[in-house]
Design a protein around this motif. Structure first.
Motif, PDB file in Angstrom:
ATOM      1  N   ASP A 370      16.970  18.932  29.826  1.00  0.00           N
ATOM      2  CA  ASP A 370      17.221  19.567  31.137  1.00  0.00           C
ATOM      3  C   ASP A 370      15.808  19.784  31.951  1.00  0.00           C
ATOM      4  OD1 ASP A 370      19.836  20.689  30.663  1.00  0.00           O
ATOM      5  OD2 ASP A 370      19.062  21.806  29.138  1.00  0.00           O
ATOM      6  N   VAL A 371      14.729  19.581  31.169  1.00  0.00           N
ATOM      7  CA  VAL A 371      13.476  19.706  31.905  1.00  0.00           C
ATOM      8  C   VAL A 371      12.608  18.939  31.377  1.00  0.00           C
ATOM      9  CG1 VAL A 371      11.594  21.231  32.613  1.00  0.00           C
ATOM     10  CG2 VAL A 371      13.914  22.136  32.516  1.00  0.00           C
ATOM     11  N   ILE A 372      11.499  18.382  31.720  1.00  0.00           N
ATOM     12  CA  ILE A 372      10.279  17.838  31.379  1.00  0.00           C
ATOM     13  C   ILE A 372       8.957  18.212  31.691  1.00  0.00           C
ATOM     14  CG2 ILE A 372       9.259  15.574  30.583  1.00  0.00           C
ATOM     15  CD1 ILE A 372      11.871  14.087  30.775  1.00  0.00           C
ATOM     16  N   VAL A 373       8.087  18.634  30.780  1.00  0.00           N
ATOM     17  CA  VAL A 373       6.572  18.790  31.191  1.00  0.00           C
ATOM     18  C   VAL A 373       5.827  17.901  30.499  1.00  0.00           C
ATOM     19  CG1 VAL A 373       4.986  20.806  31.441  1.00  0.00           C
ATOM     20  CG2 VAL A 373       7.454  21.301  31.865  1.00  0.00           C
ATOM     21  N   ASP A 374       4.807  17.369  31.302  1.00  0.00           N
ATOM     22  CA  ASP A 374       3.721  16.620  30.502  1.00  0.00           C
ATOM     23  C   ASP A 374       2.729  17.490  30.759  1.00  0.00           C
ATOM     24  OD1 ASP A 374       1.862  15.088  32.389  1.00  0.00           O
ATOM     25  OD2 ASP A 374       3.851  14.440  33.163  1.00  0.00           O
ATOM     26  N   ILE A 375       1.699  17.197  29.763  1.00  0.00           N
ATOM     27  CA  ILE A 375       0.360  17.965  29.716  1.00  0.00           C
ATOM     28  C   ILE A 375      -0.821  16.970  29.158  1.00  0.00           C
ATOM     29  CG2 ILE A 375       0.903  18.973  27.649  1.00  0.00           C
ATOM     30  CD1 ILE A 375      -1.026  21.199  28.172  1.00  0.00           C
ATOM     31  N   ALA A 376      -1.949  16.924  30.075  1.00  0.00           N
ATOM     32  CA  ALA A 376      -3.131  16.298  29.616  1.00  0.00           C
ATOM     33  C   ALA A 376      -4.302  16.455  30.454  1.00  0.00           C
ATOM     34  CB  ALA A 376      -2.603  14.606  30.395  1.00  0.00           C
ATOM     35  N   THR A 377      -5.592  16.217  29.945  1.00  0.00           N
ATOM     36  CA  THR A 377      -6.643  16.136  30.441  1.00  0.00           C
ATOM     37  C   THR A 377      -6.897  14.831  31.143  1.00  0.00           C
ATOM     38  OG1 THR A 377      -7.454  15.542  28.392  1.00  0.00           O
ATOM     39  CG2 THR A 377      -8.070  17.713  29.131  1.00  0.00           C
ATOM     40  N   LEU A 378      -6.067  14.686  32.495  1.00  0.00           N
ATOM     41  CA  LEU A 378      -5.809  13.275  32.755  1.00  0.00           C
ATOM     42  C   LEU A 378      -6.881  12.650  33.893  1.00  0.00           C
ATOM     43  CD1 LEU A 378      -3.728  11.184  32.207  1.00  0.00           C
ATOM     44  CD2 LEU A 378      -2.710  11.909  34.580  1.00  0.00           C
ATOM     45  N   THR A 379      -7.298  13.443  34.700  1.00  0.00           N
ATOM     46  CA  THR A 379      -8.122  12.901  35.725  1.00  0.00           C
ATOM     47  C   THR A 379      -9.568  13.867  35.864  1.00  0.00           C
ATOM     48  OG1 THR A 379      -7.225  14.058  37.611  1.00  0.00           O
ATOM     49  CG2 THR A 379      -6.229  11.791  36.975  1.00  0.00           C
ATOM     50  N   GLY A 380     -10.600  13.266  36.268  1.00  0.00           N
ATOM     51  CA  GLY A 380     -11.858  13.904  36.878  1.00  0.00           C
ATOM     52  C   GLY A 380     -11.601  14.319  38.354  1.00  0.00           C
ATOM     53  N   ALA A 381     -10.618  13.844  38.903  1.00  0.00           N
ATOM     54  CA  ALA A 381     -10.615  13.967  40.256  1.00  0.00           C
ATOM     55  C   ALA A 381      -9.885  15.487  40.494  1.00  0.00           C
ATOM     56  CB  ALA A 381      -9.537  12.974  41.138  1.00  0.00           C
ATOM     57  N   ILE A 382      -9.133  15.966  39.473  1.00  0.00           N
ATOM     58  CA  ILE A 382      -8.714  17.352  39.620  1.00  0.00           C
ATOM     59  C   ILE A 382      -9.535  18.380  39.678  1.00  0.00           C
ATOM     60  CG2 ILE A 382      -8.331  17.939  37.318  1.00  0.00           C
ATOM     61  CD1 ILE A 382      -5.778  18.476  39.996  1.00  0.00           C
ATOM     62  N   LYS A 383     -10.920  17.886  38.973  1.00  0.00           N
ATOM     63  CA  LYS A 383     -11.916  18.832  39.019  1.00  0.00           C
ATOM     64  C   LYS A 383     -12.729  18.910  40.481  1.00  0.00           C
ATOM     65  CE  LYS A 383     -13.689  17.132  35.191  1.00  0.00           C
ATOM     66  NZ  LYS A 383     -14.828  16.949  34.038  1.00  0.00           N
TER      67      LYS A 383
END
Length: 505
Positions: A370-383
């Motif tokens: 019903d729902v998917i959530v992914d989680i990561a330390t993905l990008t330096g851009a978010i900082k």
């Protein structure tokens, strides 16, 4: 590192217990929690037990610089009697966030002590007591591989009271479990990568599954190849330590076909050199924590049965080590992911989205959640967008899902800021060679999220990019210096609430 019992895979945490009424014989170290409103109601009786005028002590300490802000402390030694010292600890406005910070500060004070007695204000609600217990666990965290100067052990026991006869153990017990998820996620992220590889991740997940009643399935490199997990395989090709795909399943008692079903997908890159698109040395330092998303998924899954989660949950951890070698994947390679979608590689250091893509595609095709959530330390851009240690990035295709996660972030102390997903930027990841590219110029955290969005199909989906809150520069708030284990408390708080999927879809 915390002591481990032979009977458990969990760290041995401080015991936090509620004491109805002031103890007749307390510990040798007492803490008086001071909020904006002043001393707790039980302070007068506590002062008589201690032989200290607490009103006068507070006046003197404030004149010397003690503030009532959450986490501030001032110690006062006692030269006579059974009690050796009194600590004044600030709790600010007494919100759960303030009490979490106060609990962490008291845990730091308690290092090396067998027991500490803590007097808090009367009337703290369950959310506040839970947050205090979380803070004690989080402030106690320690990890090292030293053989000398190993530091003081965590406090053995904290006896908590407001002087009344109430029984408040349930809220504290919940806080200890939520705090434990944060401890575990930090432990995973802090473990050095000469110990930690994808097989290690699978082994720890299997241990915790056995201890907490989860089902577990692990794909090795041969099974990954047979089933077409092209993203995980490509990223792991350069390492002598092969990748793994880990599935953990939790089913609540009494579940039916109508029980909401959530899938978590975690990035489990156990070390990230950047691959052939090699990072500079400074950029490689701390990349042992690039599996924070996967570690947080494992830690979250381990708490669901203890906390009575009412939804069905599957956790998927996409684990590989990104190394340069003669077998490593290259810029300009084209990868075929699980389910068939293709990606043209432009930067081998944009590897996290490649492994997550396989996990998302598997979830949509095989699990139908019903729902998917992914989680990561993905990008330096978010900082760049959000700075450090205030907010993690939240992208979502469903407003109710975004709101539910944001609420859990506020409650847990791992706050989120919703970011846009404009279709106009999709052209930045287009290519005539494949269905998309894995890296491009432009707003990096947004284009990464748009890349992943294509693999989530029509399922309500959220993407958590937590690089901005994954590393604490100092012992502050509820954190110790280093990896924060970002996301475990957030996900646990969300999934163990009464209605985590309310309004979604």
């Amino acid at each position: 590192m915390a002591r481990r019992s032979a009977r458990t895979v969990f760290p041995v945490l401080p015991a936090v217990v509620w004491q109805p009424g002031l103890p007749v014989h307390g510990s040798r170290s007492w803490v008086i929690v001071v909020g904006e409103a002043g001393l707790p109601a039980a302070a007068k009786e506590a002062g008589e037990r201690l032989g200290v005028d607490l009103d006068r002590l507070l006046e003197v300490q404030e004149a010397a610089g003690f503030g009532r802000a959450a986490g501030s402390t001032a110690a006062y030694p006692l030269l006579t009697g059974e009690v050796a010292e009194v600590l004044l600890a600030g709790a600010g406005a007494g919100t759960p966030r303030d009490l979490r910070h106060a609990g962490a500060a008291i845990a730091r004070f308690g290092r090396g002590k067998d027991e500490v007695t803590v007097v808090v204000a009367e009337g703290i609600d369950d959310a506040g007591l839970q947050a205090f217990a979380e803070g004690v666990v989080l402030g106690s965290f320690t990890f090292h591989r030293k053989t000398v100067d190993t530091g003081k052990p965590v406090v053995g026991r904290i006896e908590l009271t407001d002087g009344t006869d109430e029984d408040r153990d349930d809220a504290i017990d919940r806080g200890l479990v939520v705090g434990r998820t944060g401890w575990l996620a930090r432990e995973f992220a802090t473990t050095p990568s000469n110990e930690k590889d994808p097989a290690w991740m699978a082994a720890r997940a299997t241990e915790l599954a056995g201890a907490t009643g989860l089902d577990v399935t692990v794909w090795d490199e041969k099974q990954l190849a047979a089933d077409g997990f092209g993203g995980i395989l490509a990223v792991g090709k350069g390492s002598a330590r092969p990748p793994r795909f880990i599935r953990l399943d939790y089913t609540p008692p009494g579940a039916t076909d109508d029980t909401p079903y959530v899938v978590l997908v975690g990035k489990g890159i156990t070390y990230d050199t950047g691959g052939l698109s090699l990072k500079p040395r400074e950029g490689m330092v701390s990349m042992k924590r690039d599996m924070t998303g996967g570690g947080s998924v494992i830690a979250t899954m381990s708490a669901l049965r203890d906390l009575g989660a009412k939804v069905k949950v599957t956790g998927l951890i996409c684990s590989a080590e990104n190394m340069p070698s003669g077998t490593a994947y290259r810029p300009d390679d084209v990868i075929r992911h699980y389910g068939g979608r293709t990606t043209e590689v432009k930067n081998t250091d944009a590897e996290g989205r490649l492994v997550l893509a396989d996990g998302l595609a598997y979830a949509v095709k095989e699990l139908e959640p019903d729902v998917i959530v992914d989680i990561a330390t993905l990008t330096g851009a978010i900082k760049v967008s959000l700075g450090s240690m205030l907010y993690g990035g939240l992208f979502a295709t469903d407003d109710a899902l975004a709101d539910n996660l944001a609420d859990a972030g506020e409650a847990s102390g791992e706050r989120l800021w919703r970011m846009p997903l404009p279709d106009e930027y999709t052209e930045l990841i287009s290519t005539p060679i494949a269905d998309s590219v894995n890296s491009s110029k432009g707003p990096g955290s947004i284009t990464a999220a748009l890349f992943l969005k294509a693999f989530a199909g029509d399922v309500p989906w959220a993407h958590l990019d937590l690089s901005s809150i994954a590393e604490s520069p100092a012992d502050a708030l509820e954190y110790t210096t280093g990896a924060t284990g970002a996301g475990a408390r957030l996900l646990t708080t969300w999934l163990t609430g009464d209605t985590p999927t309310a309004g979604i879809g």
